[in-house]
Design an enzyme around this catalytic site. Structure first.
Site, short mmCIF file in Angstrom:
data_model
loop_
_atom_site.label_atom_id
_atom_site.label_comp_id
_atom_site.label_asym_id
_atom_site.label_seq_id
_atom_site.Cartn_x
_atom_site.Cartn_y
_atom_site.Cartn_z
N GLU A 169 -9.60 -1.57 5.34
CA GLU A 169 -10.25 -1.29 6.61
C GLU A 169 -11.52 -2.14 6.74
O GLU A 169 -12.01 -2.71 5.75
CB GLU A 169 -10.58 0.20 6.70
CG GLU A 169 -9.36 1.12 6.61
CD GLU A 169 -8.46 1.10 7.84
OE1 GLU A 169 -8.39 0.06 8.54
OE2 GLU A 169 -7.80 2.12 8.10
N HIS A 195 -7.30 -4.69 10.05
CA HIS A 195 -7.01 -4.52 8.62
C HIS A 195 -5.74 -5.28 8.21
O HIS A 195 -4.87 -5.55 9.04
CB HIS A 195 -6.91 -3.03 8.23
CG HIS A 195 -5.71 -2.29 8.74
ND1 HIS A 195 -5.73 -0.94 9.01
CD2 HIS A 195 -4.44 -2.69 9.00
CE1 HIS A 195 -4.53 -0.56 9.41
NE2 HIS A 195 -3.74 -1.60 9.42
N ASP A 221 0.82 -1.20 0.00
CA ASP A 221 0.00 0.00 0.00
C ASP A 221 0.86 1.26 0.00
O ASP A 221 2.09 1.19 0.08
CB ASP A 221 -0.95 -0.01 1.21
CG ASP A 221 -0.27 -0.45 2.52
OD1 ASP A 221 0.98 -0.38 2.59
OD2 ASP A 221 -0.98 -0.86 3.44
N ASP A 237 -7.35 -2.68 14.19
CA ASP A 237 -8.76 -2.77 13.77
C ASP A 237 -9.01 -3.97 12.84
O ASP A 237 -10.08 -4.09 12.26
CB ASP A 237 -9.22 -1.46 13.10
CG ASP A 237 -8.51 -1.18 11.78
OD1 ASP A 237 -7.61 -1.96 11.38
OD2 ASP A 237 -8.86 -0.17 11.13
P1 PGA Z 1 2.42 -2.02 12.42
O1 PGA Z 1 1.14 -1.83 11.49
O2 PGA Z 1 3.22 -3.10 11.78
O3 PGA Z 1 3.15 -0.71 12.36
O4 PGA Z 1 1.92 -2.39 13.77
C1 PGA Z 1 0.50 -2.99 11.03
C2 PGA Z 1 -0.63 -2.59 10.11
O5 PGA Z 1 -1.22 -1.51 10.30
O6 PGA Z 1 -0.94 -3.35 9.20
#
Ligand code: PGA
Length: 262
Positions: A143, A138, A67, A136
């Protein structure tokens, strides 16, 4: 269901996944990796960089980032173009021309998803997709509510995600509102998935992804649809899994002909 591997530390997780990638590249030097950003995949990239310093050649490996933020200048230190360059391309000695990040520039954003999907298809598809998971639920920036059939497209970030990512910016208001992300359908097309998660803050999302009902409300539950998905977690992130003892038992009794991850 996904295979769950509980490890003692982030470093151990990084070593395990790096080892699998080394085995993949040994048989397929131009393997296509799906590259996550954020804190979670860092131990994998560090472990791979160590192997590269020790002589592993990854120069033919290709990559697709999961992304990118929309509307952020490509050269911004927190653009995923910059992050992938600094954490993956340079330390792993990849060819920058063979590593792709979705085009988050506002001009032409309407077609950026389609262009990215075409590039993934033209590469022959992603061999191994590395994933983190948001608090959350995702994966990528898909999302809650994201279609399991979704392909690369623009998504509005939740307030939760923007707050979680504010640590990379001066304030939550600086975190872009939109992202362009591989869809759940894109992720499910990868030949293998490896989802990593560390720390108690991820425990709820991990349990919902691995054991909860298949629901767009927990986008990471889409991994249950994938025949070759491995979840690598530390004790804290594993702490809410109901079948933890079974996962430990299955890993201890893993048949010798069944390699880890690959
Ligand atoms: P993080 O984020 O690895 O910085 O915890 C994970 C994500 O949002 O997919």
């Amino acid at each position: 269901m996904a295979e769950v591997i509980v490890v003692g530390s982030r470093k151990a997780a990084g070593a395990l996944v790096a080892e699998a990638i080394e085995r993949l590249v040994a048989v397929q030097p131009d393997a296509v990796l799906g590259l996550a950003t954020g804190d979670t995949p860092v131990p994998v990239y560090r472990a791979l960089a160590e192997r590269v310093r020790a002589g592993l050649d990854l120069s033919a490996v290709r990559g697709f980032a999961l992304d990118e933020y929309v509307g952020i200048p490509v050269g911004h230190p927190q653009s995923y173009h910059s992050v992938i360059d600094a954490e993956v391309v340079v330390p792993l000695g990849l060819n920058p021309a063979a590593v792709h990040v979705p085009d988050g520039r506002s001009l032409g954003i309407e077609t950026a998803g389609e262009r990215y999907e075409a590039a993934i298809l033209a590469s022959g598809g992603i061999d191994l997709q590395i994933l983190g998971i948001g608090t959350d639920g995702h994966i990528g920036f898909n999302e809650p509510g994201s279609s399991f059939a979704s392909l690369t497209r623009v998504k509005t970030l939740t307030r939760q995600t923007r707050e979680d990512n504010a640590r990379f910016f001066d304030s939550v208001d600086e975190v872009p509102v939109h992202s362009i992300t591989q869809g759940l359908g894109t992720i499910l097309r990868a030949r293998r998935l490896v989802l990593l998660a560390f720390g108690a803050a991820k425990a709820h999302a991990v349990a919902a992804a691995v054991e909860g009902p298949l629901t767009a409300s927990v986008p990471a539950s889409a991994i249950q649809l994938h025949p070759r998905a491995t979840v690598v977690v530390d004790e804290e992130a594993a702490s809410m899994l109901g079948e933890l003892e079974y996962y430990r038992d299955a890993f201890e009794n893993k048949p010798t002909w069944d390699p880890v991850i690959l």
